[in-house]
Design an enzyme around this catalytic site. Structure first.
Site, PDB file in Angstrom:
ATOM      1  N   HIS A 134       0.851  -1.181   0.000  1.00  0.00           N
ATOM      2  CA  HIS A 134       0.000   0.000   0.000  1.00  0.00           C
ATOM      3  C   HIS A 134       0.892   1.239   0.000  1.00  0.00           C
ATOM      4  CE1 HIS A 134      -3.373  -2.599   0.832  1.00  0.00           C
ATOM      5  NE2 HIS A 134      -2.637  -3.170   1.766  1.00  0.00           N
ATOM      6  N   ALA A 135       0.443   2.288  -0.640  1.00  0.00           N
ATOM      7  CA  ALA A 135       1.109   3.593  -0.658  1.00  0.00           C
ATOM      8  C   ALA A 135       2.603   3.507  -0.961  1.00  0.00           C
ATOM      9  CB  ALA A 135       0.822   4.349   0.629  1.00  0.00           C
TER      10      ALA A 135
END
Length: 89
Positions: free
Chosen positions: A14-15
């Site tokens: 994620h991210a």
């Protein structure tokens, strides 16, 4: 060629970890795809594709390349090592 690996990165893909993984995948000499087991593969160099996987810490993913050559092995080795780290810079 395929290789399964469990995501050890605390944040999952994620991210920031997804962005760094996509960059590492894009630097490989062959294209690499990534999928959840039984799921549709996405381009490992695509941040958006990685985000749609929703792969968190402890989830299994499958990395694949189009052939079975030395470049394919090297690409998978590098990306498996990335996913096996618990933290990314």
């Amino acid at each position: 060629m395929e290789r399964s690996v469990v995501v050890a990165i605390r944040e999952g893909l994620h991210a920031r970890p997804a962005a760094l993984f996509a960059k590492a995948a894009g630097e490989q000499p062959v294209p690499v795809r990534i999928a959840r087991p039984g799921g549709d593969p996405v381009d490992a160099a695509s941040i958006l594709g990685l985000m749609t996987l929703g792969a968190g810490a402890g989830d299994e993913v499958v990395l694949s390349t189009p052939a079975d050559g030395d470049d394919d092995r090297a690409a998978l080795d590098a990306l498996v090592a990335f996913l096996e780290r618990t933290e990314v810079a």
